[in-house]
Design a protein around this motif. Structure first.
Motif, mmCIF file in Angstrom:
data_model
loop_
_atom_site.group_PDB
_atom_site.id
_atom_site.type_symbol
_atom_site.label_atom_id
_atom_site.label_comp_id
_atom_site.label_asym_id
_atom_site.label_seq_id
_atom_site.Cartn_x
_atom_site.Cartn_y
_atom_site.Cartn_z
ATOM 1 N N PRO A 87 33.629 46.920 48.877
ATOM 2 C CA PRO A 87 34.472 47.116 47.382
ATOM 3 C C PRO A 87 34.919 45.734 47.234
ATOM 4 C CG PRO A 87 35.167 48.804 49.238
ATOM 5 C CD PRO A 87 34.178 47.930 49.915
ATOM 6 N N LYS A 88 34.936 45.465 45.855
ATOM 7 C CA LYS A 88 35.399 44.206 45.319
ATOM 8 C C LYS A 88 37.019 44.404 44.946
ATOM 9 C CE LYS A 88 31.138 42.536 45.368
ATOM 10 N NZ LYS A 88 30.624 42.849 46.594
ATOM 11 N N ILE A 89 37.786 43.694 45.293
ATOM 12 C CA ILE A 89 39.231 43.756 45.006
ATOM 13 C C ILE A 89 39.464 43.193 43.565
ATOM 14 C CG2 ILE A 89 41.496 43.191 45.772
ATOM 15 C CD1 ILE A 89 40.766 43.428 48.545
ATOM 16 N N THR A 108 40.460 48.339 43.650
ATOM 17 C CA THR A 108 38.951 47.849 43.829
ATOM 18 C C THR A 108 37.988 48.508 42.863
ATOM 19 O OG1 THR A 108 38.095 49.472 45.273
ATOM 20 C CG2 THR A 108 39.213 48.067 46.111
ATOM 21 N N TYR A 142 36.231 44.071 52.744
ATOM 22 C CA TYR A 142 36.551 44.172 51.280
ATOM 23 C C TYR A 142 36.070 42.644 50.866
ATOM 24 C CZ TYR A 142 38.992 48.289 52.516
ATOM 25 O OH TYR A 142 39.378 49.487 53.106
#
Length: 162
Positions: A87-89, A108, A142
């Motif tokens: 997941p991209k924050i 995210t 992350y």
């Protein structure tokens, strides 16, 4: 015995999001519900993909995804992208500390997530290109794609942990 897959001798189809079924054309052998893992996860995204049982027993190795037919290659790529999803924050919502464990809530690209970090010195890794990799207490990963693109509040929360 580990088999090496060099190209068109197999048909690979998805069986759910994470699993694959593999059919060998010449021997008529079938491998059902195998997991795909990269042998070299950082450098070899399309080469040397291990196919394993649920228990981690290696069954076969795909030498190069480019040598498979397009449907088989896409099935493997889809399973890998699900397995290696990070997941991209987008922003940090809150951080609190209790008993020397940090509890972070973030937004995210897959929604709002809360997780724990036991030791931010080990778990938060800034990279030279502006990315930040974070590993939580459960070994989930992350990524902050670019710390400079975070809003000011998020940067103020994260920067002391770098």
């Amino acid at each position: 015995m580990i088999r090496y897959i060099d190209g068109p001798e197999v048909r690979i189809t998805q069986n759910g999001e994470l699993f694959l079924d593999v059919e060998f054309y010449f021997t008529k052998e079938k491998l059902v519900e195998v997991e795909a893992h990269r042998l070299f996860p950082k450098s070899g995204s399309g080469k040397y993909i291990s196919l394993m049982t649920h228990d981690g027993e290696p069954l076969a190795v795909i030498r190069d995804l480019d040598n498979l037919d397009s449907d088989s290659a896409n099935a493997v790529k889809n399973a890998l992208s699900e397995y290696y999803m990070i997941p991209k924050i987008k922003r940090f919502i809150s951080m609190s500390e209790k008993y020397q464990i940090w509890i972070w809530t973030v937004e995210t690209d897959h929604g709002i997530i809360s997780f724990e970090i036991r030791n931010h010195i080990v778990s938060v890794k800034p990279l030279y290109d502006g990315r930040v990799l974070i590993k939580d207490a459960d070994d989930n990963r992350y990524e902050v794609p670019d710390i400079n693109k975070l809003d000011k509040r998020s940067r103020r929360m994260l920067e002391p942990k770098l």
